[in-house]
Design a protein around this motif. Structure first.
Motif, short mmCIF file in Angstrom:
data_model
loop_
_atom_site.label_atom_id
_atom_site.label_comp_id
_atom_site.label_asym_id
_atom_site.label_seq_id
_atom_site.Cartn_x
_atom_site.Cartn_y
_atom_site.Cartn_z
N SER A 1 34.76 -2.17 1.95
CA SER A 1 35.12 -0.17 1.81
C SER A 1 35.60 -1.02 0.93
CB SER A 1 34.53 -0.02 2.93
OG SER A 1 36.21 -0.56 3.85
N LEU A 2 36.93 -1.12 0.77
CA LEU A 2 37.33 -1.43 -0.18
C LEU A 2 37.30 -1.96 -1.92
CD1 LEU A 2 40.54 -2.79 1.39
CD2 LEU A 2 40.46 -0.87 0.64
N VAL A 3 35.64 -2.74 -1.48
CA VAL A 3 35.27 -3.26 -2.87
C VAL A 3 35.41 -2.13 -3.58
CG1 VAL A 3 33.96 -4.59 -4.11
CG2 VAL A 3 35.52 -5.54 -2.58
N VAL A 4 34.11 -1.86 -2.78
CA VAL A 4 33.06 -0.27 -2.92
C VAL A 4 34.15 0.96 -3.72
CG1 VAL A 4 31.18 1.20 -2.29
CG2 VAL A 4 30.93 -1.45 -1.91
N GLY A 5 35.06 1.51 -2.84
CA GLY A 5 35.51 2.53 -3.32
C GLY A 5 36.35 2.54 -3.72
N ASN A 6 37.36 0.82 -4.78
CA ASN A 6 37.60 0.78 -5.52
C ASN A 6 37.54 0.59 -7.22
OD1 ASN A 6 40.99 1.59 -4.71
ND2 ASN A 6 40.05 0.03 -3.39
N TYR A 7 35.77 -0.21 -6.61
CA TYR A 7 35.51 -0.57 -7.93
C TYR A 7 33.86 -0.37 -8.02
CZ TYR A 7 33.04 -4.17 -10.99
OH TYR A 7 31.95 -5.15 -11.94
N GLY A 8 33.01 -0.68 -6.85
CA GLY A 8 32.04 -0.07 -7.08
C GLY A 8 31.27 1.26 -7.73
N MET A 9 32.68 2.57 -6.67
CA MET A 9 32.42 3.64 -7.08
C MET A 9 32.62 4.51 -8.48
SD MET A 9 32.78 5.14 -3.03
CE MET A 9 32.49 7.32 -3.47
N LYS A 10 33.88 3.78 -8.40
CA LYS A 10 34.31 3.93 -10.24
C LYS A 10 33.90 3.60 -11.40
CE LYS A 10 39.37 4.49 -8.50
NZ LYS A 10 40.24 3.82 -7.90
N ALA B 1 31.05 8.73 -20.85
CA ALA B 1 31.77 10.34 -20.20
C ALA B 1 32.17 9.26 -18.79
CB ALA B 1 31.16 10.98 -20.17
N ALA B 2 31.01 8.89 -18.14
CA ALA B 2 31.75 8.51 -16.92
C ALA B 2 32.79 7.00 -16.42
CB ALA B 2 30.35 7.21 -16.25
N LYS B 3 33.22 6.25 -17.72
CA LYS B 3 34.64 5.93 -17.80
C LYS B 3 35.29 6.44 -18.47
CE LYS B 3 36.06 1.76 -20.41
NZ LYS B 3 37.39 2.12 -20.72
N ILE B 4 35.85 7.17 -19.33
CA ILE B 4 37.17 7.95 -19.77
C ILE B 4 37.77 8.77 -17.88
CG2 ILE B 4 37.74 9.77 -20.44
CD1 ILE B 4 35.77 9.42 -22.78
N ILE B 5 36.35 9.20 -17.61
CA ILE B 5 36.32 9.92 -15.98
C ILE B 5 37.37 8.84 -15.62
CG2 ILE B 5 35.65 10.93 -14.81
CD1 ILE B 5 33.40 12.75 -16.03
N GLY B 6 36.76 7.91 -15.16
CA GLY B 6 36.90 7.06 -14.62
C GLY B 6 38.20 6.25 -14.35
N ASP B 7 38.78 6.34 -15.63
CA ASP B 7 40.19 5.86 -16.44
C ASP B 7 40.93 7.83 -16.01
OD1 ASP B 7 39.87 3.63 -17.01
OD2 ASP B 7 38.98 3.76 -19.08
N LEU B 8 40.80 8.83 -16.38
CA LEU B 8 41.43 9.67 -16.28
C LEU B 8 41.90 9.76 -14.26
CD1 LEU B 8 39.75 12.36 -18.27
CD2 LEU B 8 42.34 11.14 -19.15
N GLU B 9 40.92 9.80 -13.74
CA GLU B 9 40.90 9.42 -12.37
C GLU B 9 42.11 8.59 -11.74
OE1 GLU B 9 37.33 8.89 -10.81
OE2 GLU B 9 36.84 11.69 -10.86
N ASN B 10 42.54 7.27 -12.19
CA ASN B 10 42.89 6.02 -12.14
C ASN B 10 44.53 6.52 -12.93
OD1 ASN B 10 40.38 4.23 -10.88
ND2 ASN B 10 40.39 3.63 -12.96
N ASP B 11 44.50 7.10 -13.37
CA ASP B 11 45.87 6.92 -13.95
C ASP B 11 46.20 8.79 -13.00
OD1 ASP B 11 45.63 6.00 -16.47
OD2 ASP B 11 44.71 7.32 -17.59
#
Length: 512
Positions: A245-254, A495-505
């Motif tokens: 779950s930690l792998v999917v939540g922090n890598y797969g989903m993002k 677009a998905a990559k940029i959104i992921g970066d924004l969410e991480n920040d």
């Protein structure tokens, strides 16, 4: 679970959970505790005869979604910042608590040492669901929430491993410290490796397609498959699900899911965990009505004292050591960690799953159930007053006043905009408009001054507003990028990559 497979019984259980959830809006007690009390009431009236909490069903059906949903919602950043504390409390704390509880019962009740240690392992896993709901409602610091949730997530697996090792020693009658340590390490790290491998594989596959239904199905396979695979390899299924779950939540989903798919997946798992958790706590209450506590009342009281002593010893003792190494755990955090260590369905499943050959099994079951009942009701109903007394809540009087003022301000601005719209349409004259809004503008000026005063002088309000502003900005950026991708202005993957970066920040800034 005898009879649960029958659809009518399942529907009745769901109906009960729904009724309790609706009534919970009017009754100020945690939802999970209300479910346990409902189960006790229904059980004593024998309204659902033949319904039992079977350990095999809990481990194989209910536990994976509960663990998986919790894991995919834990961000790595706050986890990494507190990993030393979490590791110490989950690993050393569980082992320490097991031994303190075991030796206390061995001394006070004359229970055989190995059996007493087995009980210590059974009663060690904590269930923070109702506590975390209180944390969220009261606005408790995110750092404390992360420590409580992550410690519980990992100590479940560690307690199950300890339980298996000690039960194996009792059955075989042989003990080797080196072999026991090796079995513990192999079970723990073996489970983690299986979970990481399955989580990484699932995360990689999600990058190849964009279909939220397939991605929900894939995460479901990951949750249950990681448990089944680990159990097949005779390693920890609980740790495997947590790792996956930690792998999917922090890598797969993002990395592998679009924002739309990610929302769908999170919504699905939120619902799955809600249903599983509701049924489990209801069944906990039902199962308790099958146990007679009267003959073992003194033993239950001694066990409750031993469990509280073990929890206090592990939290205060380890916190003292950690604080000396600069890993600060404030004193008020320690008090909450001790009292929020509620016991739940996992302990009951383990004791019900004891091999029939284990001596004193008939004694351990009512004692375990008694401790769980005390924990859920006595501790669960008093954790909120403790948090308030320790000053850990951010829902103070000024914040409530501030929120009320914001609401009134929004209503006034909406009224002004609406009457101006009618003036523009010719439905209302300008003279009538000016006369109508005079008092509104005066009140708006008063509210603006009060809001400004509160916002400049209250640290809680400043932090709350900063977080709210950050979410508004993030949502606006996410929507703009999604719209650009839909209109073909930019590549959807980018677009998905940029959104992921924004969410991480955003998470890094707001998860401290």
């Amino acid at each position: 679970m005898t009879g649960l497979v029958h659809s009518s019984v399942f529907i009745w259980l769901l109906l009960l959970t729904s009724v309790v959830a609706m009534l919970g809006r009017f009754i100020k007690i945690p939802y999970t505790i209300a479910l346990v009390l409902t189960g006790l009431f229904v059980g004593y009236l024998k309204l659902l005869p033949g319904v039992h909490l079977e350990p095999e069903v809990l481990f194989a059906i209910f536990l994976p979604p509960l663990l998986f949903e919790a894991g995919i919602n834990i961000h790595l950043e706050p986890l990494k910042k507190n990993w030393k504390i979490i590791t110490a409390l989950a690993l050393l704390g569980t082992v320490l608590s097991t031994f303190v509880v075991g030796y206390t019962l061995h001394i006070l009740l004359g229970l055989q040492l190995l059996l007493a240690l087995l009980f210590g392992a059974i009663i060690s896993p904590t269930d923070p669901i109702s506590v975390l709901a209180i944390f969220k409602r009261l606005g408790v610091a995110k750092r404390l929430s992360v420590i409580v949730e992550a410690e519980s997530l990992f100590n479940d697996g560690i307690a199950v491993i300890l339980f298996s090792v000690i039960q194996g020693i009792l059955i075989t009658g042989t003990f080797s410290l080196a072999q026991s340590e090796l079995a513990f390490i192999r079970t723990f790290f073996g489970g983690a490796l299986v979970g990481i491998a399955i989580g990484a594989a699932a995360s990689r596959i999600t990058q190849e397609f964009d279909d939220h239904l397939l991605e929900i199905t894939l995460t479901t396979i990951t949750a249950f498959g990681s448990y089944m695979a680990a159990e097949g390899f005779h390693v920890s299924g609980v740790i495997s699900v947590v790792a996956a779950s930690l792998v999917v939540g922090n890598y797969g989903m993002k990395r592998g899911m679009t924002p739309v798919s990610r929302l769908a997946v999170l919504s699905f798992w939120e619902y799955a965990a809600f249903v599983a958790n509701s049924l489990v706590f209801l069944l906990v209450g039902l199962e308790m009505t099958n146990i007679s506590f009267r003959e073992n009342l003194i033993s239950v009281v001694i066990a409750v004292i031993a469990v509280l002593l073990g929890r206090a010893f592990s939290i205060y003792g380890l916190s003292g050591v950690l604080n000396r190494f600069g890993l600060s755990i404030p004193r008020n955090y320690q008090h909450v960690l001790v009292w929020s260590g509620l016991r739940g369905a996992l302990s009951m499943a383990m004791v019900l799953g004891l091999e029939a050959s284990i001596p004193e099994r008939s004694f351990l079951i009512p004692v375990t159930f008694g401790v769980v009942l005390f924990s859920l009701v006595a501790q669960g109903l008093t954790i909120e007053p403790l948090i308030n007394k320790l000053g850990l809540t951010t829902t103070n009087e000024e914040l409530r006043d501030y929120q009320n003022l914001l609401g009134e301000s929004m209503a006034l601005r909406s009224a002004l905009a609406e009457i101006d719209r009618h003036v523009h349409m010719g439905n209302v004259s300008q003279i009538a408009r000016d006369d109508a809004v005079k008092s509104l503008l005066e009140r708006q000026k008063e509210i603006d001054d009060l809001i400004k005063e509160l916002h400049l002088n209250n640290e809680v309000i400043i932090a709350t507003e900063r977080d709210k502003a950050g979410k508004i900005v993030l949502t606006a950026q996410r929507n703009a990028l999604q719209e650009a991708a839909r209109n073909g202005i930019m590549d959807y993957t980018m677009a998905a990559k940029i959104i992921g970066d924004l969410e991480n920040d955003h998470n890094e800034k707001h998860n401290d």
